[in-house]
Design a protein around this motif. Structure first.
Motif, mmCIF file in Angstrom:
data_model
loop_
_atom_site.group_PDB
_atom_site.id
_atom_site.type_symbol
_atom_site.label_atom_id
_atom_site.label_comp_id
_atom_site.label_asym_id
_atom_site.label_seq_id
_atom_site.Cartn_x
_atom_site.Cartn_y
_atom_site.Cartn_z
ATOM 1 N N ALA A 49 0.830 -1.204 0.000
ATOM 2 C CA ALA A 49 0.000 0.000 0.000
ATOM 3 C C ALA A 49 0.864 1.254 0.000
ATOM 4 O O ALA A 49 0.590 2.229 -0.703
ATOM 5 N N ALA A 50 1.951 1.228 0.796
ATOM 6 C CA ALA A 50 2.866 2.372 0.832
ATOM 7 C C ALA A 50 3.549 2.568 -0.517
ATOM 8 O O ALA A 50 3.727 3.693 -0.993
ATOM 9 N N LEU A 51 3.926 1.455 -1.151
ATOM 10 C CA LEU A 51 4.569 1.533 -2.453
ATOM 11 C C LEU A 51 3.608 2.102 -3.493
ATOM 12 O O LEU A 51 3.980 2.964 -4.298
ATOM 13 N N ALA A 52 2.355 1.651 -3.457
ATOM 14 C CA ALA A 52 1.361 2.163 -4.400
ATOM 15 C C ALA A 52 1.124 3.649 -4.194
ATOM 16 O O ALA A 52 0.953 4.408 -5.157
ATOM 17 N N ALA A 53 1.142 4.081 -2.925
ATOM 18 C CA ALA A 53 0.927 5.498 -2.626
ATOM 19 C C ALA A 53 2.071 6.368 -3.123
ATOM 20 O O ALA A 53 1.898 7.571 -3.318
ATOM 21 N N SER A 54 3.245 5.769 -3.340
ATOM 22 C CA SER A 54 4.430 6.541 -3.718
ATOM 23 C C SER A 54 4.836 6.369 -5.175
ATOM 24 O O SER A 54 5.762 7.037 -5.635
ATOM 25 N N LEU A 55 4.163 5.492 -5.916
ATOM 26 C CA LEU A 55 4.570 5.217 -7.292
ATOM 27 C C LEU A 55 4.526 6.453 -8.174
ATOM 28 O O LEU A 55 5.361 6.621 -9.067
ATOM 29 N N CYS A 56 3.549 7.339 -7.924
ATOM 30 C CA CYS A 56 3.433 8.520 -8.772
ATOM 31 C C CYS A 56 4.638 9.443 -8.611
ATOM 32 O O CYS A 56 4.904 10.286 -9.482
ATOM 33 N N CYS A 57 5.385 9.303 -7.501
ATOM 34 C CA CYS A 57 6.586 10.111 -7.291
ATOM 35 C C CYS A 57 7.869 9.326 -7.554
ATOM 36 O O CYS A 57 8.900 9.913 -7.864
ATOM 37 N N ILE A 58 7.796 8.011 -7.421
ATOM 38 C CA ILE A 58 8.984 7.197 -7.643
ATOM 39 C C ILE A 58 9.346 7.128 -9.120
ATOM 40 O O ILE A 58 10.519 7.229 -9.494
ATOM 41 N N THR A 59 8.348 6.954 -9.980
ATOM 42 C CA THR A 59 8.657 6.765 -11.408
ATOM 43 C C THR A 59 9.320 7.979 -12.058
ATOM 44 O O THR A 59 10.234 7.794 -12.866
ATOM 45 N N LEU A 68 -4.750 3.610 4.125
ATOM 46 C CA LEU A 68 -4.753 2.146 4.112
ATOM 47 C C LEU A 68 -3.453 1.596 4.690
ATOM 48 O O LEU A 68 -3.451 0.627 5.454
ATOM 49 N N THR A 69 -2.328 2.229 4.329
ATOM 50 C CA THR A 69 -1.027 1.794 4.850
ATOM 51 C C THR A 69 -0.987 1.890 6.368
ATOM 52 O O THR A 69 -0.562 0.956 7.060
ATOM 53 N N VAL A 70 -1.436 3.037 6.883
ATOM 54 C CA VAL A 70 -1.428 3.248 8.338
ATOM 55 C C VAL A 70 -2.334 2.224 9.029
ATOM 56 O O VAL A 70 -1.973 1.645 10.068
ATOM 57 N N ALA A 71 -3.517 1.978 8.443
ATOM 58 C CA ALA A 71 -4.459 1.040 9.057
ATOM 59 C C ALA A 71 -3.902 -0.386 9.061
ATOM 60 O O ALA A 71 -3.980 -1.093 10.075
ATOM 61 N N VAL A 72 -3.345 -0.801 7.929
ATOM 62 C CA VAL A 72 -2.836 -2.172 7.828
ATOM 63 C C VAL A 72 -1.653 -2.395 8.762
ATOM 64 O O VAL A 72 -1.589 -3.395 9.489
ATOM 65 N N PHE A 103 11.507 -7.271 12.384
ATOM 66 C CA PHE A 103 11.198 -7.244 10.961
ATOM 67 C C PHE A 103 10.014 -6.315 10.687
ATOM 68 O O PHE A 103 10.017 -5.559 9.712
ATOM 69 N N LEU A 104 8.998 -6.357 11.561
ATOM 70 C CA LEU A 104 7.866 -5.449 11.402
ATOM 71 C C LEU A 104 8.308 -3.994 11.523
ATOM 72 O O LEU A 104 7.843 -3.119 10.801
ATOM 73 N N GLY A 105 9.270 -3.750 12.442
ATOM 74 C CA GLY A 105 9.803 -2.404 12.570
ATOM 75 C C GLY A 105 10.504 -1.945 11.298
ATOM 76 O O GLY A 105 10.376 -0.796 10.876
ATOM 77 N N ALA A 106 11.263 -2.859 10.670
ATOM 78 C CA ALA A 106 11.948 -2.524 9.422
ATOM 79 C C ALA A 106 10.943 -2.241 8.308
ATOM 80 O O ALA A 106 11.114 -1.297 7.526
ATOM 81 N N VAL A 107 9.883 -3.047 8.235
ATOM 82 C CA VAL A 107 8.846 -2.835 7.225
ATOM 83 C C VAL A 107 8.157 -1.488 7.448
ATOM 84 O O VAL A 107 7.902 -0.730 6.502
ATOM 85 N N THR A 108 7.867 -1.171 8.714
ATOM 86 C CA THR A 108 7.225 0.102 9.030
ATOM 87 C C THR A 108 8.118 1.278 8.664
ATOM 88 O O THR A 108 7.657 2.284 8.118
ATOM 89 N N GLY A 109 9.416 1.149 8.951
ATOM 90 C CA GLY A 109 10.343 2.221 8.592
ATOM 91 C C GLY A 109 10.429 2.433 7.094
ATOM 92 O O GLY A 109 10.435 3.572 6.612
ATOM 93 N N LEU A 110 10.472 1.320 6.337
ATOM 94 C CA LEU A 110 10.524 1.433 4.880
ATOM 95 C C LEU A 110 9.246 2.051 4.339
ATOM 96 O O LEU A 110 9.289 2.902 3.431
ATOM 97 N N ALA A 111 8.105 1.657 4.904
ATOM 98 C CA ALA A 111 6.830 2.232 4.477
ATOM 99 C C ALA A 111 6.799 3.733 4.756
ATOM 100 O O ALA A 111 6.317 4.522 3.936
ATOM 101 N N ALA A 112 7.330 4.139 5.921
ATOM 102 C CA ALA A 112 7.372 5.567 6.257
ATOM 103 C C ALA A 112 8.240 6.344 5.273
ATOM 104 O O ALA A 112 7.892 7.457 4.859
ATOM 105 N N LEU A 113 9.369 5.767 4.867
ATOM 106 C CA LEU A 113 10.238 6.419 3.886
ATOM 107 C C LEU A 113 9.525 6.583 2.547
ATOM 108 O O LEU A 113 9.653 7.622 1.877
ATOM 109 N N LEU A 114 8.780 5.564 2.149
ATOM 110 C CA LEU A 114 8.046 5.635 0.887
ATOM 111 C C LEU A 114 6.957 6.699 0.949
ATOM 112 O O LEU A 114 6.781 7.481 0.010
#
Length: 209
Positions: free
Chosen positions: A19-29, A58-62, A94-105
């Motif tokens: 969800a975080a990746l999808a939210a950031s795709l418009c800026c990543i590409t 959705l990212t925050v909720a999940v 691992f969940l902390g790492a995923v959360t950090g990566l999602a926050a960066l995205l």
């Protein structure tokens, strides 16, 4: 037999990250297009921009639910039972790492300008090789309405592409207004060349005046 509290949590980890990746795709590409020369791929996910607030929520909720599952108290177990070691994908670290990566995205639009390659200087009007004498520039300024830009990465992509046209003096792009104001030497460049340069980024020139 009781299941561990984190069983199935890895599915929530992945859902939050997607969800975080999808939210950031418009800026990543656009950023990838700048670095890797992907050209028209920059606007491939611009249609996601209107949905970004919902994808962020959705990212925050999940991830919030994943943390709840991870940290909720375990069912009372036999005092003599030996706790099983959790797989890596189910650990709090691992969940902390995923959360950090999602926050960066999710925060990418606020720091992506720091990742842009340095902007090359504008080419200055030179001397005509045929006459070996300075050619007097004929300055023109045109405004182009552009569709598909969603963030500052889009602006920088357009600026860098238009700069490649000989005779360009100044480029000011605004993704919020969907415009690009370009000043150029009409003796060395044309409005059509500028439009073609913008089109190379994958964004659409709606009109020019």
């Amino acid at each position: 037999m009781n299941s561990t509290p984190s069983s199935g949590s890895k599915s929530w980890f992945g859902a939050g990250l997607l969800a975080a990746l999808a939210a950031s795709l418009c800026c990543i590409t656009p950023l990838l297009a700048l670095v890797g020369g992907l050209g028209g791929a920059a606007s491939a996910f611009s249609w996601l921009a209107p949905f970004r607030p919902y994808l962020v929520a959705l990212t925050v909720a999940v991830l919030g639910f994943a943390w709840y599952r991870q940290l909720r108290p375990s069912p009372t177990a036999d005092c003599c039972a030996v706790p099983k070691k959790k797989p890596l994908l189910q650990t709090t670290g691992f969940l902390g790492a995923v959360t950090g990566l999602a926050a960066l995205l999710l925060a990418l639009p606020y720091y992506d300008t720091l990742l842009y390659p340095s902007t090359p200087p504008f080419a200055q009007p030179g001397i005509s090789s045929a006459s070996a004498r300075p050619t007097a520039p004929v300055w023109q300024t045109r405004m182009y309405r552009i569709g598909g830009m969603t963030c500052e990465a889009c602006e920088q992509h357009v600026v860098r592409e238009v700069q490649q046209v000989p005779g360009i003096a100044q480029v000011e792009v605004s993704y919020a207004q969907g415009t690009a104001q370009v000043s150029y030497d009409a003796s060395r460049a044309s409005s059509q060349q500028v439009e073609q340069a913008i089109a190379k980024t994958g964004y659409q020139v709606l009109n020019a005046h």
